[in-house]
Design a protein around this motif. Structure first.
Motif, mmCIF file in Angstrom:
data_model
loop_
_atom_site.group_PDB
_atom_site.id
_atom_site.type_symbol
_atom_site.label_atom_id
_atom_site.label_comp_id
_atom_site.label_asym_id
_atom_site.label_seq_id
_atom_site.Cartn_x
_atom_site.Cartn_y
_atom_site.Cartn_z
ATOM 1 N N UNK A 290 0.861 -1.185 0.000
ATOM 2 C CA UNK A 290 0.000 0.000 0.000
ATOM 3 C C UNK A 290 0.902 1.241 0.000
ATOM 4 N N UNK A 291 0.630 2.147 -0.927
ATOM 5 C CA UNK A 291 1.443 3.366 -1.051
ATOM 6 C C UNK A 291 0.536 4.577 -0.940
ATOM 7 N N UNK A 292 0.847 5.470 0.002
ATOM 8 C CA UNK A 292 -0.006 6.626 0.262
ATOM 9 C C UNK A 292 0.349 7.819 -0.611
ATOM 10 N N UNK A 293 -0.649 8.681 -0.835
ATOM 11 C CA UNK A 293 -0.373 9.972 -1.474
ATOM 12 C C UNK A 293 -1.252 11.019 -0.824
ATOM 13 N N UNK B 268 1.465 -2.135 -7.221
ATOM 14 C CA UNK B 268 1.038 -1.845 -5.852
ATOM 15 C C UNK B 268 -0.387 -1.260 -5.774
ATOM 16 N N UNK B 269 -0.764 -0.824 -4.599
ATOM 17 C CA UNK B 269 -2.132 -0.351 -4.305
ATOM 18 C C UNK B 269 -2.045 1.083 -3.803
ATOM 19 N N UNK B 270 -2.826 1.979 -4.392
ATOM 20 C CA UNK B 270 -2.756 3.388 -3.971
ATOM 21 C C UNK B 270 -3.707 3.677 -2.808
ATOM 22 N N UNK B 271 -3.239 4.519 -1.887
ATOM 23 C CA UNK B 271 -4.035 4.907 -0.716
ATOM 24 C C UNK B 271 -4.044 6.441 -0.630
ATOM 25 N N UNK B 272 -5.049 7.084 -1.214
ATOM 26 C CA UNK B 272 -5.094 8.550 -1.158
ATOM 27 C C UNK B 272 -5.536 9.047 0.219
#
Length: 555
Positions: free
Chosen positions: A63-66, A86-90
């Protein structure tokens, strides 16, 4: 280009191959300067950042945050995360440190992209030390690795990354009006179905222009702006700041403009400050000047090129809808949730009905439960809540319908009207149930009122808390102006009370002097009212207000 059954990344690669030299995004840099991104440049930078992410050797599907206000890098980051597997986590760019910390820990984010933010110093303490941070060109000062250095140092990731349609693509943490945010899990199929369906229903094509300014962390903007532009191939412009919003709008000259009720009301109040309502109505009745006035107002708002205008996220009062339609802007309401990637209902041009959120979109099955709750099902419906199977089970019926939490009714043409939130309904001391939303909509017809909260659990009758419009507040200090306003509020109460059942009639209006904002947690990041926070803030004063027996109270 047929976008049916195409996943977001398929479209990224398709645009790169077929529209590489076409302008895609225009990003303000300050001082009147802008950066322009063709489709080719945008995909190239995303490929390079994907290479960088691959070099970190993170576990598969990390999980990668922005966290950033809207900008070109936000969209490229989403693509890069997907390209790297990967998986985006806004995260909303207005969250406090505690919520930032909760989301990053709950999602177990290894990396965080930090972008354009107004209050990074307030958020920064919420970022765990173990999280690797990368900064965008418009980020606040920091000592993180930078986007530009990564783009300069890493080769583009080659080939076309294939992601499974039913694989988790993103976790959207709902802003939630109560409690901790829930992580809505959305697959590539969910996102593709919503984006393809939405762009086809609205008949969007590559000649559209849109201004991106509502938070991209919210599904409304992500569906119709990020993915809408990808599926229809149109140009995107970004807003620099609130101060430059009108200039940003005029640069973009959008053909499609989406907003939330609070901003539509603010635009209207801004116009009515310059031309009083009665005078404007009189001018609009004059055939000779009618067209000129409409054109001038829409041009002043930067909306004169708009062919499709939409409102969502919360109900908009009928009076405001009618006001815009009188200007020649058919403002269409839509309805959706994070849990179905904003894909549920929408009014169609020429088929809208004031007070209704429209017809079910293609592929959406809808029914009304015995308790009046709206139940929906479609391929856009989420996979479930991240790490919360119990809450997931509670949110679905046995036959797989999503429980929306909204009460509603459907007319003979299949258009849906929302009549309130199941959980917002409260009971008076007389044992009568009241849905606050319809009463709030009637109160919002007053052009001095910007926000309203109808309350009154365990009281004899309900009451309303109102916040005055930004331009009105300073004038309310003048005694004569206040008397006029008070008289108009008394008339408003009488008008509203004639239109509702006896048990729903308002006892009084309290004009509060406080500001209700995202910063003080009275509003969610999408400007919805946090009803429990508002009610708790004034709880101790309520009995005293009822004891006064006055129709208008100034707090």
């Amino acid at each position: 280009m047929d976008t049916t059954n195409r996943l977001p990344l398929d479209l990224v690669y398709q645009r790169e191959a077929t529209q590489g030299d076409s302008l895609y995004m225009t990003q303000p840099l300050g001082d009147g300067k802008v950066a322009e991104y063709t489709w080719g440049r945008a995909v190239d930078e995303a490929r390079r950042v994907a290479s960088y992410l691959k070099s970190l050797n993170l576990p598969e599907k990390s999980r990668i945050g922005l966290i950033s206000k809207n900008c070109a890098q936000w969209i490229m980051t989403d693509w890069a995360i997907w390209m790297a597997g990967h998986i985006s986590v806004p995260l909303y760019p207005t969250l406090n440190a505690d919520t930032v910390n909760y989301i990053l820990n709950h999602a177990e984010c290894d990396v965080l992209f930090v972008g354009k933010l107004d209050d990074w110093d307030m958020m920064k303490p919420g970022v765990p030390e173990s999280v690797r941070c990368i900064s965008y060109p418009l980020s606040p000062p920091n000592d993180f690795e930078t986007w530009d250095d990564i783009v300069a140092s890493f080769p583009p990731l080659e080939g076309k990354t294939q992601r499974d349609p039913d694989e988790l693509a993103t976790i959207v943490y709902t802003s939630g009006s109560t409690g901790r945010p829930k992580g809505v899990m959305l697959s590539f199929r969910n996102m593709a179905f919503s984006a393809a369906g939405g762009t086809q229903v609205l008949n969007l094509g590559p000649k559209e222009r849109m201004l991106s300014y509502l938070p991209l962390a919210h599904v409304f903007e992500r569906t119709f702006v990020e993915l809408g532009s990808l599926y229809a191939g149109f140009e995107l412009y970004f807003a620099e700041s609130l101060d430059t919003f009108v200039q940003d709008l005029q640069r973009a000259r959008p053909t499609l403009f989406l907003s939330v009720p609070r901003l539509w009301v603010k635009f209207q109040h801004g116009v009515l400050q310059k031309v009083p309502k009665q005078k404007l109505e009189r001018l609009m009745r004059m055939p000779v000047v009618n067209k000129l006035i409409k054109k001038k107002i829409l041009k002043g708002l930067g909306l004169n090129k708009v062919k499709l205008a939409g409102s969502g996220s919360a109900p908009l009062s009928n009076d405001v809808l009618d006001w815009y339609r009188a200007l020649g802007l058919e403002l269409l309401e839509g309805y959706g949730m994070s849990e179905n990637f904003a894909y549920s209902h929408m009014n169609r041009p020429g088929r809208s009905r004031t007070g209704y959120v429209g017809e079910a979109l293609p592929g959406v099955d809808v029914k009304i439960a015995e308790n009046g709750e709206v139940l929906v099902k479609s391929p856009a419906t989420m996979m479930g809540y991240y790490k919360d199977e119990e809450k997931t089970r509670e949110t679905f019926t046995e036959d797989g319908y999503l429980k929306t939490g909204d009460k509603g009714e459907i007319d003979e043409l299949g258009r849906l009207k929302l009549t309130g939130r199941i959980k917002e309904i409260f009971k008076t001391s007389k044992g009568k149930y009241i849905a606050p939303a319809p009463i709030e909509n009637r109160l919002m017809s007053h052009d001095a009122i910007e926000m309203v909260c109808v309350s009154g659990a365990n009281q004899t009758q309900p009451h309303a808390l109102v916040v005055l419009g930004e331009e009105i507040r300073p004038k309310a200090a003048d005694e004569n102006f206040r008397k006029e306003l008070e008289a108009s509020f008394k008339d408003l109460i009488q008008e509203v009370n004639k239109s509702v059942d006896p048990h729903e009639q308002l006892a009084f209006i309290t004009v509060v002097s406080d500001e209700w904002s995202v910063e003080n947690s009275f509003l969610t990041p999408t400007l919805k009212l946090k009803r429990n926070v508002v009610e708790d803030a004034y709880q101790e004063k309520v009995d005293n207000w009822y004891a006064k027996r006055q129709p208008v109270i100034w707090q």
